[in-house]
Design an enzyme around this catalytic site. Structure first.
Site, PDB file in Angstrom:
ATOM      1  CE  LYS A  68      -1.784   1.676   4.134  1.00  0.00           C
ATOM      2  NZ  LYS A  68      -1.520   3.125   4.249  1.00  0.00           N
ATOM      3  CG  ASN A  69       2.461   2.742   3.527  1.00  0.00           C
ATOM      4  OD1 ASN A  69       1.280   3.012   3.321  1.00  0.00           O
ATOM      5  ND2 ASN A  69       2.968   2.625   4.733  1.00  0.00           N
ATOM      6  CB  CYS A  85      -4.971   6.373  10.762  1.00  0.00           C
ATOM      7  SG  CYS A  85      -5.373   4.816  10.018  1.00  0.00           S
ATOM      8  NE  ARG A 132      -0.478   9.804  10.309  1.00  0.00           N
ATOM      9  CZ  ARG A 132      -0.592   8.883   9.376  1.00  0.00           C
ATOM     10  NH1 ARG A 132      -1.403   9.043   8.373  1.00  0.00           N
ATOM     11  NH2 ARG A 132       0.124   7.798   9.425  1.00  0.00           N
ATOM     12  CG  ASP A 172       2.678   1.678   9.411  1.00  0.00           C
ATOM     13  OD1 ASP A 172       2.251   2.521  10.215  1.00  0.00           O
ATOM     14  OD2 ASP A 172       2.849   1.920   8.201  1.00  0.00           O
ATOM     15  NE  ARG A 192      -7.537   4.223   5.538  1.00  0.00           N
ATOM     16  CZ  ARG A 192      -6.578   4.642   6.349  1.00  0.00           C
ATOM     17  NH1 ARG A 192      -6.820   4.821   7.610  1.00  0.00           N
ATOM     18  NH2 ARG A 192      -5.379   4.915   5.893  1.00  0.00           N
TER      19      ARG A 192
HETATM   20  C1  UD1 Z   1       4.016   7.065   6.239  1.00  0.00           C
HETATM   21  C2  UD1 Z   1       3.204   5.823   6.032  1.00  0.00           C
HETATM   22  C3  UD1 Z   1       2.615   5.345   7.346  1.00  0.00           C
HETATM   23  C4  UD1 Z   1       3.728   5.162   8.366  1.00  0.00           C
HETATM   24  C5  UD1 Z   1       4.603   6.405   8.462  1.00  0.00           C
HETATM   25  C6  UD1 Z   1       5.816   6.211   9.346  1.00  0.00           C
HETATM   26  C7  UD1 Z   1       2.369   6.047   3.788  1.00  0.00           C
HETATM   27  C8  UD1 Z   1       1.191   6.228   2.909  1.00  0.00           C
HETATM   28  N1  UD1 Z   1       2.134   6.096   5.096  1.00  0.00           N
HETATM   29  O1  UD1 Z   1       3.132   8.065   6.741  1.00  0.00           O
HETATM   30  O2  UD1 Z   1       1.943   4.102   7.115  1.00  0.00           O
HETATM   31  O3  UD1 Z   1       3.162   4.910   9.643  1.00  0.00           O
HETATM   32  O4  UD1 Z   1       5.054   6.789   7.157  1.00  0.00           O
HETATM   33  O5  UD1 Z   1       6.585   5.137   8.907  1.00  0.00           O
HETATM   34  O6  UD1 Z   1       3.468   5.821   3.324  1.00  0.00           O
HETATM   35  N2  UD1 Z   1       5.312  14.882  10.780  1.00  0.00           N
HETATM   36  C9  UD1 Z   1       5.341  16.212  11.104  1.00  0.00           C
HETATM   37  N3  UD1 Z   1       5.257  17.124  10.092  1.00  0.00           N
HETATM   38  C10 UD1 Z   1       5.144  16.766   8.793  1.00  0.00           C
HETATM   39  C11 UD1 Z   1       5.134  15.393   8.448  1.00  0.00           C
HETATM   40  C12 UD1 Z   1       5.214  14.463   9.474  1.00  0.00           C
HETATM   41  O7  UD1 Z   1       5.451  16.560  12.272  1.00  0.00           O
HETATM   42  O8  UD1 Z   1       5.079  17.659   7.915  1.00  0.00           O
HETATM   43  C13 UD1 Z   1       5.379  13.866  11.862  1.00  0.00           C
HETATM   44  C14 UD1 Z   1       4.121  13.015  11.913  1.00  0.00           C
HETATM   45  O9  UD1 Z   1       3.117  13.643  12.638  1.00  0.00           O
HETATM   46  C15 UD1 Z   1       4.651  11.776  12.603  1.00  0.00           C
HETATM   47  C16 UD1 Z   1       6.082  11.665  12.066  1.00  0.00           C
HETATM   48  O10 UD1 Z   1       6.415  12.952  11.565  1.00  0.00           O
HETATM   49  O11 UD1 Z   1       4.677  11.956  13.983  1.00  0.00           O
HETATM   50  C17 UD1 Z   1       6.257  10.638  10.940  1.00  0.00           C
HETATM   51  O12 UD1 Z   1       5.400  10.948   9.869  1.00  0.00           O
HETATM   52  P1  UD1 Z   1       5.722  10.597   8.358  1.00  0.00           P
HETATM   53  O13 UD1 Z   1       7.031   9.886   8.270  1.00  0.00           O
HETATM   54  O14 UD1 Z   1       5.537  11.829   7.549  1.00  0.00           O
HETATM   55  O15 UD1 Z   1       4.561   9.585   8.024  1.00  0.00           O
HETATM   56  P2  UD1 Z   1       3.578   9.591   6.787  1.00  0.00           P
HETATM   57  O16 UD1 Z   1       4.326   9.914   5.544  1.00  0.00           O
HETATM   58  O17 UD1 Z   1       2.362  10.368   7.113  1.00  0.00           O
END
Ligand code: UD1
Length: 421
Positions: free
Chosen positions: A22-23, A116, A121, A305, A397
């Site tokens: 998925k990711n 989620c 986030r 995850d 999902r």
């Molecule tokens: C992706 C994955 C998700 C996984 C996560 C961490 C996909 C579609 N989803 O989510 O399944 O759990 O990586 O391995 O690939 N953060 C900020 N500011 C930002 C962006 C992120 O503070 O602009 C924080 C988030 O709130 C979180 C942390 O950084 O606490 C990690 O987030 P991130 O690595 O961005 O995860 P996703 O890309 O949303």
């Protein structure tokens, strides 16, 4: 609304093939709009997040058609730079469209994303990365308006290795003039997969999978046929399900290397695991040992995850386990439900302390997020009696008919319509 009904105590055994990730598929679908010609993605999982992403692409004017599990995306007819609000809120990954739209149309209008409920986030890292490429960003009535008229390559220093921010910057930079370097990039294998896909379409990107990624902007990108990598989280979830029942399974098409952190913990818990090319042979002990401490971290650390599924396993493991979630701040919502099944868990800040009990008992529980829902199914497989997991749609999902994969291995699980009681 649907739910799962699980009768616990049946040992899982057999062989199962892992779906594409998925990711990996979600950012690749976004990246497909960078290509001027059609792209074909093979073996796309039939899951709600992918279907919602397809609908977003169609809303923007792309033509998307399915042939079996292959998806063909023709972005030559893309018209709109404005993301549909309702669909975007349903899917956190819609945020990737920001970089891809900027790369293609030099403009993107996106609502704050959904997904989620596992922490705040925010998207500040995405916005900072795009700003470093010369994108002008304003907020107007809950929408993020990105103007990329003056975009050019640049240096991006991420404060934290965010997966989504890394992917967004890669896609935004792929087709703009000049060279971009992303420092402190996330190293998740799905980012290397996105690089492979974009390069197959003519991009010039190197270093994904390491902390420094270099992108040499190209003028145009062509189509490609691509098979995304297998899903390490689905694979880990299936191993955890087998482990919960003292089972013995073989995974095929498995991302062996990328499962390293999960395999290491399962071995510490007493599982015998052998790996070969795309194969994982797994035998669980009668009773699992505690893995001691598990700390979620960016890749190659233990994946957030898999935290919920691991927590479900430790409920009946011998001894005390300490599980610390460092990636998301609100990711223990499954704990209350596990307690209803007889688990002994105390949560203090971002750490759960689990004292292993001899067995869990069935209960009616609620899937509150994707991986938490999978964790409750795993607990249900191990428990005495019947467990009802409400909210099957949340599990759908990210897993393609998980109950069928599990029942193929001998689990007693079925999906049913939720009726009001
Ligand atoms: C992706 C994955 C998700 C996984 C996560 C961490 C996909 C579609 N989803 O989510 O399944 O759990 O990586 O391995 O690939 N953060 C900020 N500011 C930002 C962006 C992120 O503070 O602009 C924080 C988030 O709130 C979180 C942390 O950084 O606490 C990690 O987030 P991130 O690595 O961005 O995860 P996703 O890309 O949303």
């Amino acid at each position: 609304m649907e739910r799962f009904r699980v009768e616990g105590g049946h040992r899982l055994a057999g062989e199962v093939r892992v779906h594409c990730a998925k990711n990996a598929v979600l950012p690749i679908l976004a990246g497909a709009i960078l290509a001027d010609d059609p792209t074909t993605l093979l073996d796309c999982p039939d899951i709600a997040d992918v279907n919602n992403m397809v609908r977003i692409l169609q809303t923007l004017g792309c033509k998307v058609s399915a042939q079996g599990a292959a998806l063909r995306v023709d972005a030559s007819s893309i018209q709109s730079d404005t993301m549909p609000e309702g669909l975007s809120k349903r899917l956190r990954s819609s945020v990737f469209m920001m970089g891809a739209l900027l790369g293609r149309l030099r403009r993107a209008v996106v609502p704050y994303p959904g997904g989620c409920e596992i922490g705040q986030r925010p998207i500040d890292l995405h916005l900072a990365g795009l700003t470093a490429l010369g994108v002008d960003i304003r907020e107007e009535g809950g929408l993020v308006v990105c103007d990329g008229a003056r975009m050019r390559g640049g240096e991006v220093h991420l404060d934290y290795p965010s997966v989504g921010a890394t992917e967004n910057v890669m896609m935004a930079a792929a087709r703009i003039p000049g060279r971009t370097v992303i420092y402190n990039a996330a190293r998740e294998p799905e980012i290397a997969d996105l690089q492979r896909f974009l390069n197959a379409c003519g991009a010039r990107i190197a270093g994904a999978g390491s902390a420094t990624i270099e992108i040499e902007g190209v003028r145009r990108m062509h189509g490609a046929t691509y098979r995304p990598m297998p899903d390490r989280i689905e694979a880990g979830t299936l191993l955890a399900a087998a482990a919960a029942t003292g089972g013995e399974v073989e995974l095929t098409d498995a991302p062996v290397e990328e499962l390293g952190a999960v395999i290491a913990k399962l071995r510490e818990m007493g599982c015998r695991i052998e790996t070969g090319a795309g194969r994982v042979t797994f035998v669980a002990p009668q009773r699992l040992d505690s893995p001691g401490q598990v700390i979620t971290l960016p890749y190659p650390g233990f994946p957030t995850d898999m935290q919920a599924q691991m927590l479900a396993l430790t409920c009946c493991a011998r001894g005390t386990s300490i599980i610390t979630e460092t990636v998301f701040e609100n990711r223990f919502t499954h704990v209350g439900d596990l307690r209803r099944m007889g688990a002994n868990i105390v949560v203090k800040d971002r750490t759960a302390i689990v004292r292993g009990v001899r067995s869990l008992h069935g209960a009616r529980v609620y899937a509150r997020d994707l991986r938490g829902g999978a964790a409750l199914l795993i607990a249900g497989l191990a428990a005495r009696g019947e467990t009802v997991v409400e909210g099957a749609e949340i599990v759908d999902r990210g897993y393609e008919r998980l109950e069928q994969m599990l029942s193929g291995l001998g689990a007693q699980i079925r999906r049913e319509r939720q009726t009001d009681e």
